[in-house]
Design a protein around this motif. Structure first.
Motif, short mmCIF file in Angstrom:
data_model
loop_
_atom_site.label_atom_id
_atom_site.label_comp_id
_atom_site.label_asym_id
_atom_site.label_seq_id
_atom_site.Cartn_x
_atom_site.Cartn_y
_atom_site.Cartn_z
N ILE A 14 30.30 -41.83 10.58
CA ILE A 14 32.26 -42.36 10.50
C ILE A 14 32.69 -40.82 11.38
CG2 ILE A 14 33.43 -41.53 8.86
CD1 ILE A 14 31.58 -42.21 7.16
N VAL A 15 31.76 -39.48 11.97
CA VAL A 15 33.15 -38.37 12.72
C VAL A 15 32.71 -38.60 13.96
CG1 VAL A 15 33.03 -35.97 13.04
CG2 VAL A 15 32.63 -36.66 10.43
N GLY A 16 31.98 -39.06 14.08
CA GLY A 16 31.34 -39.28 15.54
C GLY A 16 32.13 -41.01 15.95
N TYR A 17 32.07 -41.78 15.03
CA TYR A 17 33.51 -42.96 15.70
C TYR A 17 34.69 -42.74 16.13
CZ TYR A 17 36.22 -47.39 14.27
OH TYR A 17 37.38 -47.47 14.34
N SER A 18 35.53 -41.52 14.35
CA SER A 18 36.61 -41.70 14.16
C SER A 18 36.95 -40.43 15.31
CB SER A 18 36.76 -40.39 13.40
OG SER A 18 36.68 -41.00 12.71
N PHE A 19 35.92 -39.40 16.36
CA PHE A 19 36.23 -38.81 17.46
C PHE A 19 37.01 -39.40 18.72
CE2 PHE A 19 35.15 -36.40 21.02
CZ PHE A 19 35.50 -35.00 21.58
N ILE A 20 34.94 -40.72 18.64
CA ILE A 20 35.49 -41.69 20.04
C ILE A 20 37.15 -42.35 19.51
CG2 ILE A 20 34.96 -43.32 21.22
CD1 ILE A 20 31.88 -42.54 20.07
N VAL A 21 37.25 -43.36 18.57
CA VAL A 21 38.72 -43.69 18.48
C VAL A 21 39.61 -42.67 19.04
CG1 VAL A 21 39.85 -44.75 16.68
CG2 VAL A 21 37.49 -45.39 16.83
N VAL A 22 40.15 -41.87 18.31
CA VAL A 22 40.86 -40.57 18.74
C VAL A 22 40.98 -40.29 20.27
CG1 VAL A 22 42.48 -38.74 18.24
CG2 VAL A 22 41.82 -39.79 16.74
N ALA A 23 40.55 -39.41 20.51
CA ALA A 23 39.79 -39.39 21.98
C ALA A 23 40.33 -40.17 23.12
CB ALA A 23 38.52 -38.93 22.26
N ILE A 24 40.29 -41.56 22.78
CA ILE A 24 40.58 -42.44 23.96
C ILE A 24 42.58 -43.08 23.31
CG2 ILE A 24 38.87 -42.79 24.46
CD1 ILE A 24 39.22 -45.96 23.29
N GLY A 25 42.93 -42.60 22.50
CA GLY A 25 44.24 -43.29 21.38
C GLY A 25 45.17 -42.77 22.14
N PRO A 26 46.23 -42.92 22.16
CA PRO A 26 48.06 -42.71 23.06
C PRO A 26 48.58 -41.33 22.01
CG PRO A 26 48.38 -44.68 20.62
CD PRO A 26 46.84 -44.42 21.16
N VAL A 27 47.85 -40.73 20.67
CA VAL A 27 48.21 -39.78 19.69
C VAL A 27 47.47 -38.80 19.83
CG1 VAL A 27 50.95 -40.13 19.38
CG2 VAL A 27 48.37 -40.76 17.98
N GLU A 28 47.47 -37.00 20.38
CA GLU A 28 46.04 -37.07 20.02
C GLU A 28 46.59 -35.65 18.55
OE1 GLU A 28 43.39 -33.03 21.35
OE2 GLU A 28 45.23 -34.25 23.26
N PRO A 29 46.35 -35.70 17.13
CA PRO A 29 46.38 -35.58 16.07
C PRO A 29 46.05 -34.09 16.17
CG PRO A 29 45.21 -36.87 15.58
CD PRO A 29 45.03 -36.67 17.08
N LEU A 30 47.00 -32.56 15.82
CA LEU A 30 46.67 -31.06 15.75
C LEU A 30 46.70 -31.35 14.85
CD1 LEU A 30 48.59 -30.19 18.37
CD2 LEU A 30 45.65 -31.15 18.98
N GLY A 31 47.31 -31.66 13.65
CA GLY A 31 47.62 -31.40 12.48
C GLY A 31 48.79 -30.30 11.98
N ARG A 32 49.52 -28.95 11.40
CA ARG A 32 50.49 -28.87 10.83
C ARG A 32 51.35 -27.96 11.76
NH1 ARG A 32 50.49 -26.92 4.17
NH2 ARG A 32 52.41 -26.37 4.36
N LEU A 33 52.22 -27.93 11.73
CA LEU A 33 52.71 -26.48 12.67
C LEU A 33 52.76 -25.47 12.36
CD1 LEU A 33 53.68 -26.39 15.73
CD2 LEU A 33 56.10 -26.73 14.84
N SER A 34 53.51 -25.56 10.27
CA SER A 34 54.16 -24.35 10.03
C SER A 34 54.03 -24.27 8.80
CB SER A 34 55.51 -23.88 10.66
OG SER A 34 56.03 -24.76 10.89
N PHE A 35 54.15 -23.04 8.28
CA PHE A 35 54.25 -23.19 6.70
C PHE A 35 55.29 -23.27 6.36
CE2 PHE A 35 49.84 -21.74 8.03
CZ PHE A 35 49.22 -22.56 6.97
N VAL A 36 56.23 -22.13 6.83
CA VAL A 36 57.73 -22.05 6.08
C VAL A 36 58.52 -21.63 7.27
CG1 VAL A 36 57.21 -20.61 4.07
CG2 VAL A 36 57.22 -19.46 5.80
N LYS A 37 59.92 -21.88 6.59
CA LYS A 37 60.84 -21.89 8.39
C LYS A 37 61.34 -20.61 8.24
CE LYS A 37 62.94 -25.90 6.24
NZ LYS A 37 63.69 -27.22 7.09
N LEU A 38 61.18 -19.96 9.96
CA LEU A 38 61.53 -19.17 10.91
C LEU A 38 63.10 -18.96 10.97
CD1 LEU A 38 58.35 -17.82 13.07
CD2 LEU A 38 58.96 -17.30 10.65
#
Length: 258
Positions: A14-38
């Motif tokens: 499952i993890v391997g499949y997910s990694f391959i699918v995302v690796a060739i996709g149009p967006v690379e999901p990094l995740g959360r940028l921040s916790f609170v406003k600065l």
């Protein structure tokens, strides 16, 4: 023992499949940028979180980056972040998109989370017509129209390969460790629409861990979260950078802002 081996094998697949699918996709999901406003407004050239996102994009050799918000009183205008004026190759075009949940406030804070609604969205996706999207001062009525705008902007600014994507993640009143923060539902929707539900779950989880591993502001934001939230909610960190003159409240059942 046998079942544990089978379970591990299934997880690896499952993890391997997910990694391959995302690796060739149009967006690379990094995740959360921040916790609170600065600083407020949220993102503009030179803002700490904007500079940080540009640094993430530079590491990926990307000309663009995509940041997702919960729509409030902003045009969510895209702009060029100049990391180093002497190195034009380090400049990153920041594409901003916000979602408008026409049937509720979205899971932007612990007090706004509708558990059953969140479960239904997680299992079955966002119902057609529920979300609208704001980017560059335009409200897009469909997901496809919004994504066409994003891809078109990226191509115009020299993007090659996947666009690094984050959700802003800021929390105005609740515990930022527990609350997913600004833009999270749209992040999950893009993952689901682009890669399917299983990769969406996996990259949602890794995305939640991302700022703990990568953000240089994490300790400061978390240790001073209640103070920073107080400063934001009382207008002490407002910067008169621009006046958007945009109000998305008419799309909501109640009032809410990013």
């Amino acid at each position: 023992m046998r079942w544990s081996v089978v379970l591990v094998a299934v997880l690896v697949i499952i993890v391997g499949y997910s990694f391959i699918v995302v690796a060739i996709g149009p967006v690379e999901p990094l995740g959360r940028l921040s916790f609170v406003k600065l600083e407020n407004p949220d993102m503009f050239p030179g803002h700490p979180h904007s500079s940080l996102l540009a640094q993430y994009a530079n590491k990926k050799n990307s000309k663009c980056a995509l940041v997702l918000h919960f729509a409030g009183s902003s045009t969510y205008s895209s702009y060029l972040e100049e990391n180093d004026r002497n190195k034009k190759n380090d400049n990153v075009y920041i594409i901003e998109v916000a979602f408008i949940d026409t049937q509720g406030g979205g899971s932007t804070g612990l007090g706004q989370i509708n558990i059953w609604d969140s479960i239904n969205v997680a299992l079955f996706g966002v119902p057609d017509g529920r979300y609208k999207y704001m980017s560059d001062g335009v409200v897009y009525n469909t997901y496809d129209d919004m994504m066409k705008h994003v891809i078109s902007l990226a191509k115009q600014h020299g993007q090659q390969g996947a666009i690094p994507m984050v959700y802003h993640g800021t929390v105005r009143t609740d515990n930022p460790i527990l609350a997913p923060g600004c833009g999270f539902p749209l992040y999950f929707q893009i993952l689901t629409k682009t890669y399917g539900i299983i990769p969406a779950y996996i990259y949602t989880f890794t995305g939640m861990l991302f700022p703990y591993l990568e953000s240089p502001y994490r300790n400061f934001e978390l240790m001073h979260s209640s103070e920073l939230q107080y400063y934001y909610n009382n207008g002490f960190i407002n910067i008169d950078y621009s006046k958007s003159g945009v109000n998305t409240a008419k799309y909501y059942g109640g009032s809410s802002t990013d």
